[in-house]
Enzyme design. Structure first.
Site, PDB file in Angstrom:
ATOM      1  N   ALA A 145       0.835  -1.206   0.000  1.00 51.36           N
ATOM      2  CA  ALA A 145       0.000   0.000   0.000  1.00 51.36           C
ATOM      3  C   ALA A 145       0.868   1.254   0.000  1.00 51.36           C
ATOM      4  O   ALA A 145       0.595   2.223  -0.714  1.00 51.36           O
ATOM      5  CB  ALA A 145      -0.935  -0.008   1.205  1.00 51.36           C
ATOM      6  N   ASP A 146       1.923   1.242   0.808  1.00 48.69           N
ATOM      7  CA  ASP A 146       2.854   2.369   0.829  1.00 48.69           C
ATOM      8  C   ASP A 146       3.542   2.555  -0.517  1.00 48.69           C
ATOM      9  O   ASP A 146       3.637   3.674  -1.045  1.00 48.69           O
ATOM     10  CB  ASP A 146       3.922   2.146   1.902  1.00 48.69           C
ATOM     11  CG  ASP A 146       3.435   2.484   3.290  1.00 48.69           C
ATOM     12  OD1 ASP A 146       2.839   3.562   3.462  1.00 48.69           O
ATOM     13  OD2 ASP A 146       3.653   1.674   4.205  1.00 48.69           O
ATOM     14  N   ILE A 147       4.041   1.463  -1.077  1.00 46.60           N
ATOM     15  CA  ILE A 147       4.826   1.552  -2.308  1.00 46.60           C
ATOM     16  C   ILE A 147       3.953   1.970  -3.491  1.00 46.60           C
ATOM     17  O   ILE A 147       4.314   2.872  -4.262  1.00 46.60           O
ATOM     18  CB  ILE A 147       5.530   0.212  -2.600  1.00 46.60           C
ATOM     19  CG1 ILE A 147       6.501  -0.155  -1.467  1.00 46.60           C
ATOM     20  CG2 ILE A 147       6.258   0.273  -3.942  1.00 46.60           C
ATOM     21  CD1 ILE A 147       7.564   0.894  -1.195  1.00 46.60           C
TER      22      ILE A 147
END
Length: 403
Positions: A176-178
């Protein structure tokens, strides 16, 4: 690992596609820093503003502090306390020299500081201002606290990941962050191009949840088209079989049989010729329906010999297949090394300690090598503020009160 960066040495020296672009980075943790690091790789000047004395919280996630080391190369760290009038003035003065602002605080935080897009745009009308958050700036979930695990859970990704009868699982990396960070960069790049024509900046609202919707596009469309959600199938594919991981006698590997041609090639392996006589396996749709029976038979044969034997047989027939590698195997793969897919940084600064990190898939439009190792907290405070206010400027610790 001096050979890791050697592939770049033969490339023509250039500053990167974003040379001349300045980014004010007031993000921390992962999604924001990852996006600004990517722009730094592409040649942008990234000025990372950090709270004096503490800085980015990811500096303390460890040891080995992998999050910080892997997402903060090609940046300059400046200690600035945005809680103070002096610190906010420095922010505004830097914005006047910048093209892009990236922040990933919880929605409303920058407005409380008086550093929101509307305020900043009055000072720099062509600024591109990107906010990255878990759920976006609008909607009933906007102000909920959210990090990668929460977004993976609420997006449906975890419900689709794991063995059929096991627990739901998050992805093995902070996807999700990437993906949120990549989404921010795509939007910023598009806005830079748009600005060439209009001369105007833009506010960009990136939600990690929206980004994961794209990761789940196949699963979501299947559900909305049929009314039936995918069942969790582990490493298998819900629409075709055999397509998953298999046990050799010594280790696991993956194989994908995606069409009738590949199936004919698969059953040409002598040990699997008997499958051609099973009526339930004649067509792809039948193999998918009767996958449990079929896979039991395939597993039993694969377990009789080492993975390398089967991989050689599959490769001979053009059937996609690969071993499931461990990280120690990955970082020594000849292909990874030849491609320059890894690189080295020094951290902590001045320590002489070298750390191998993932490289730059975007290397063809990036600067040819890491220009700056991940900075120590405030390492470039004096340098940046002297650029801003002139030689002899003396930075003070709290708000860096201008002389």
């Amino acid at each position: 690992m001096d050979t890791i960066n050697s592939q770049n040495d033969a490339r023509t020296e250039h500053k990167g596609a974003l040379s001349g672009i300045r980014v004010i980075d007031v993000s921390r943790a992962l999604a924001g820093p990852y996006s600004t690091m990517l722009m730094g790789d592409l040649g942008a000047d990234i000025i990372k503003l950090e709270m004096p004395g503490t800085g980015d919280e990811s500096r303390y996630w460890g040891p080995p502090f992998a999050t910080y080391m892997s997402s903060n190369r090609n940046k300059r760290s400046v200690e600035v306390d945005l809680h103070t009038a002096e610190g906010r003035q420095i922010f505004f003065d830097l914005v006047k020299t910048a093209d892009i602002v990236v922040e990933n605080f919880r929605p409303g935080t920058m407005k409380r500081f008086g550093l929101d897009y509307e305020t900043v745009a009055k000072i720099k009308p062509d600024i591109i201002y990107c906010s990255i958050s878990a759920y976006g700036q609008t909607g009933p979930m906007a102000h909920r606290p959210g990090i990668d695990l929460m977004v993976q859970a609420v997006s449906g990704l975890m419900s689709q990941t794991g063995e059929k009868d096991g627990r739901a699982m998050k992805a093995g990396g902070p996807i999700a962050d990437i993906v949120g960070g990549f989404s921010a960069v795509v939007s910023i790049m598009a806005t830079l191009m748009e600005r060439r024509e209009t001369g105007k900046g833009r506010y960009i609202d990136i939600a990690m949840l929206d980004a994961l919707m794209m990761v789940l596009n196949q699963q979501i469309v299947t559900y909305t088209a049929t009314g039936k959600p995918y069942a969790r199938v582990g490493n298998a594919h819900p629409l075709m079989a055999p397509y998953e991981s298999f046990p050799g006698s010594d280790r696991e590997f993956v194989m994908a049989v995606t069409n009738e041609k590949a199936w004919k090639a698969f059953i040409s392996i002598p040990e699997f010729a008997f499958l051609d006589d099973v009526p339930e396996f004649k067509k792809q749709v039948d193999r998918n329906i009767n996958r449990v029976k079929m896979l039991e038979m395939i597993y039993a044969v694969f377990k009789t010999k080492p993975a390398d034997h089967w991989l050689a047989e599959l490769d001979k027939r053009g059937i996609p297949s690969e071993p499931i590698l461990t990280l120690p195997e990955v970082v020594t793969m000849p292909h990874i090394l030849e491609r320059g897919s890894l690189m080295e940084i020094e951290y902590p600064p001045g320590s002489g300690d070298k750390v191998t990190i993932p490289g730059m898939p975007w290397k063809d439009v990036a600067a040819p090598r890491v220009r700056r190792d991940p900075p120590g907290l405030g390492q470039h405070t004096q340098e940046v503020l002297e650029e801003l206010y002139g030689p002899g400027y003396s930075a003070r610790s709290a708000g860096h009160n201008p002389v």
